[in-house]
Design a protein around this motif. Structure first.
Motif, mmCIF file in Angstrom:
data_model
loop_
_atom_site.group_PDB
_atom_site.id
_atom_site.type_symbol
_atom_site.label_atom_id
_atom_site.label_comp_id
_atom_site.label_asym_id
_atom_site.label_seq_id
_atom_site.Cartn_x
_atom_site.Cartn_y
_atom_site.Cartn_z
ATOM 1 N N ASN A 1 0.864 -1.186 0.000
ATOM 2 C CA ASN A 1 0.000 0.000 0.000
ATOM 3 C C ASN A 1 0.897 1.231 0.000
ATOM 4 O O ASN A 1 1.086 1.882 1.030
ATOM 5 C CB ASN A 1 -0.922 -0.005 1.219
ATOM 6 N N PRO A 2 1.478 1.564 -1.161
ATOM 7 C CA PRO A 2 2.463 2.654 -1.231
ATOM 8 C C PRO A 2 1.932 4.012 -0.794
ATOM 9 O O PRO A 2 2.717 4.937 -0.540
ATOM 10 C CB PRO A 2 2.846 2.672 -2.718
ATOM 11 N N ALA A 3 0.614 4.161 -0.687
ATOM 12 C CA ALA A 3 0.048 5.434 -0.218
ATOM 13 C C ALA A 3 0.310 5.639 1.264
ATOM 14 O O ALA A 3 0.181 6.760 1.776
ATOM 15 C CB ALA A 3 -1.453 5.469 -0.490
ATOM 16 N N VAL A 4 0.670 4.565 1.965
ATOM 17 C CA VAL A 4 0.925 4.643 3.413
ATOM 18 C C VAL A 4 2.427 4.594 3.658
ATOM 19 O O VAL A 4 3.104 3.655 3.231
ATOM 20 C CB VAL A 4 0.231 3.496 4.162
ATOM 21 N N ASN A 5 2.949 5.600 4.356
ATOM 22 C CA ASN A 5 4.358 5.597 4.739
ATOM 23 C C ASN A 5 4.535 4.929 6.097
ATOM 24 O O ASN A 5 3.706 5.088 6.998
ATOM 25 C CB ASN A 5 4.908 7.026 4.816
ATOM 26 N N CYS A 6 5.623 4.187 6.235
ATOM 27 C CA CYS A 6 5.938 3.557 7.517
ATOM 28 C C CYS A 6 6.391 4.621 8.528
ATOM 29 O O CYS A 6 6.922 5.666 8.152
ATOM 30 C CB CYS A 6 7.045 2.533 7.345
ATOM 31 N N ARG A 7 6.189 4.300 9.793
ATOM 32 C CA ARG A 7 6.658 5.188 10.863
ATOM 33 C C ARG A 7 8.129 4.873 11.149
ATOM 34 O O ARG A 7 8.466 3.733 11.463
ATOM 35 C CB ARG A 7 5.822 4.961 12.127
#
Length: 646
Positions: free
Chosen positions: A131-137
């Motif tokens: 889900n490339p729209a979500v960046n990891c923390r």
């Protein structure tokens, strides 16, 4: 071949393993939600230890419930998980095998979107894989220290449970690998910026575990040495990393290739061939002095070759030991042909987990992860069983029924067994399918099954009247839609294209239908017959029915072979010039062909089945494609269930 070199002992640190065969770590997705492992999983590992493997590495267990993200693998967080883990350890050790706990701090950016939540953390604020729209923390220093404490806690739990060693999951682009690789690690603090700093996270994990378990318990590190995608870590990049891990006190490295960007190398399908990742061993051997373990579509023969080369000390089998846990004992006793092959289909192992979120099984071994429930036992009373059709469903039904002690007769109208399985097995890359057909032939012969080839049976036959049970497994036949010219002399179906290459006239072949059978035929004809091949597909892409992992290898193989794909094209007619299609924009085109292969799918061959259900409804069971057109594993499962229910 002489397999003796696979059965010599070898040490990892102070732990001696009785042979060179290792059961690769692969999750079963069968644990309880509280992190304790299930009895099914214990039976599963015990069966592999009983089968003679020297070392078992369990699929990754997680540091905490949060890090596990809903994955149904073990969680080494609370001490209440220890008793079940002790049971699995002692079940394995009973047979002289060693067992390793693989511990993971999570998937990071590789979390499946259908699991619980989004990727919670990574080395840097990079996009999630699925889900490339979500960046990891990005992990803070405090996050990292918390992980170190959790590793110490999990390692202590594993030691108390009775494991013989611990493996760190630094593999395939998971969280630890995200720290090791510059494409994912963008940090400029003490955990990034230089190759050595990028190893700090992994080296501190080694220290944390060593502090918890003491000097004698071996620590292994699982790592992909070649990510195989642009910007990923290369073999050359990986050599200094494994040297630093050796210096940190790692006792062995478990090495292969791939990442989630090249997921076909994580679960290598048939298209990648045998021993597809042994190439990483020679450079690793020149770099480190600790033992090397290697996996990747190994066969017993490639295992011998690798051990004799000296480039690795252990050869790992994952799906092959799921398919046949008795492989080591069979090799040790000169029974190579008795080994049931893994067909590398990925459908019922990782496919069930990733696609359905259910537990692991196997397309050719229905008992996998259900060893107790599906144990084959002698029948209270031997019955007369007639099986019609010797495709995969009929063969499995015959094998299991005979093992139960029933008197089994199989009628097959062709002069060979295997059905569609035999046709699909003609490409070189489907060598394991050929082995499976041969394995069934051997099993039925050993079990005394009355196999009547070249015998077509009818509803009125006396054999059906006299028997106690009928299992109908007549399979499927090619489906041909009402297209003008489809019966022309230059048109053959995909089954005949596999079985009778002499029917393929000329150099230009057009395959109508871009499903799995059409794509496999195209790859075979292009790579093995040297034909110019084109696929015509009505949908917007080919291989839509192919599992995503297998497709990741199949599509590049077709492209490399020069196979052309005409998608969003409807076949309107066929003539001596080739195939006429209507494109999505309404225009027409002629795709020239000397021979046209139809691969429009299959339809149930169920006429006899319907007759027998009407005449002998109480004692008739219909299985395989003549009940529901499906994959090889579907047919084998239906045959297994039919025999188990006699």
């Amino acid at each position: 071949m002489n397999y003796n070199n696979l059965f010599t002992p070898f040490k990892i640190g102070k732990m001696e393993v009785k042979n060179r065969l290792v059961f690769s770590p692969m999750g079963t997705n069968s644990s309880h939600i509280d992190g304790t492992i299930a009895n099914d999983e214990i039976d599963y590992f015990e069966e592999r230890a009983k089968g003679g493997v020297g070392l078992i590495i369990m699929g990754c267990q997680f540091l905490s419930k949060e890090i596990a993200q809903g994955s149904l693998e073990g969680i080494l967080e609370q001490t209440y998980v220890i008793p079940q883990l002790t049971t699995v350890c002692e079940a394995v050790q009973r047979y002289g095998a060693k067992i390793i706990a693989q511990i993971s701090c999570g998937t990071g950016r590789n979390a499946f979107p259908n699991m619980l939540g989004e990727p919670p953390m990574s080395a840097s604020p990079i996009p999630s894989t699925f889900n490339p729209a979500v960046n990891c923390r990005p992990m803070s220093y405090e996050d990292i220290q918390d992980v170190m404490k959790k590793f110490a806690n999990s390692a202590k739990i594993a030691k108390d449970a009775g494991f013989d060693g611990i493996e760190i999951h630094g593999h395939a682009g998971y969280l630890i690998d995200q720290f090791l690789s510059p494409i994912w690690n963008k940090r400029e603090d003490e955990y990034g910026g230089t190759p050595e700093k990028r190893t700090r996270f992994a080296r501190e994990i080694v220290r944390s575990i060593r502090g918890a378990v003491g000097p004698d318990m071996p620590i292994l590190f699982r790592i992909s040495l070649d990510h195989r995608f642009e910007g990923g870590r290369t073999l050359e990049d990986s050599m200094p990393l494994i040297k630093l891990l050796e210096e940190e006190g790692v006792d062995a490295v478990d090495i292969d290739a791939g990442s989630y960007e090249t997921i076909d190398y994580i679960f290598p399908p048939a298209y990648l061939g045998d021993a597809c990742m042994d190439y990483v061993c020679e450079p690793a051997r020149k770099t480190v002095n600790i033992p090397i373990l290697n996996s990747g579509n190994h066969t017993p023969e490639t295992a011998v070759k690798l051990i004799e080369s000296g480039n690795a000390d252990f050869v790992m089998f994952g799906r092959q030991l799921i398919a046949d846990p008795e492989m080591p004992n069979k090799l040790m006793n000169g029974l190579r042909e008795e080994v049931r092959p893994c067909i590398r289909c990925n459908e019922d192992c990782i496919g069930r987990i990733a696609g359905r979120l259910t537990k692991l099984s196997c397309s050719v071994n229905i008992q996998a992860c259900d060893e107790a429930r599906f144990a084959i036992k002698p029948a209270a009373k031997a019955k007369k069983v007639v099986i019609i059709g010797a495709g995969p469903a009929g063969l499995e039904a015959a094998r299991v029924a005979a093992l139960e002690g029933h008197n089994v007769t199989v009628f097959e109208k062709e002069n060979v067994i295997g059905g569609q399985l035999a046709a699909a097995a003609t490409p070189a890359f489907k060598s394991q399918l050929r082995r499976l057909v041969g394995w069934y032939e051997l099993q039925l012969k050993k079990l005394g099954v009355d196999l009547q080839l070249g015998k077509e049976i009818h509803a009125e036959d006396k054999a059906l009247m006299d028997c106690d049970n009928i299992i109908v497994a007549t399979g499927a036949v090619p489906f041909n839609p009402p297209i003008k010219g489809i019966d022309s002399s230059n048109v053959i179906n995909v089954i005949d294209a596999h079985k009778n290459k002499e029917l393929l006239k000329g150099e230009n072949i057009v395959i109508c239908g871009g499903g799995l059978s059409g794509c496999d035929s195209a790859l075979e004809l292009a790579t093995e017959e040297g034909k110019n091949v084109a696929i015509v597909e009505m949908m917007d892409s080919i291989a839509k029915d192919v599992m995503f992992i297998n497709k990741a290898a199949l599509i590049p193989a077709l492209e490399k072979a020069g196979v052309k794909a005409y998608t969003s094209c409807k076949v309107t007619s066929i003539d001596e010039q080739g195939v006429h299609v209507e494109k999505a924009d309404g225009t027409s085109e002629l795709i020239k062909a000397d021979t046209v292969v139809t691969a429009f799918g299959m339809r149930k061959n169920n006429k006899l089945a319907e007759e027998l259900k009407a005449k002998y409804h109480i004692k008739t069971r219909v299985v395989g494609d003549c009940e529901k057109v499906g994959k090889v594993g579907t047919a084998i499962r239906m045959g297994f269930f039919a025999a188990m229910s006699l």
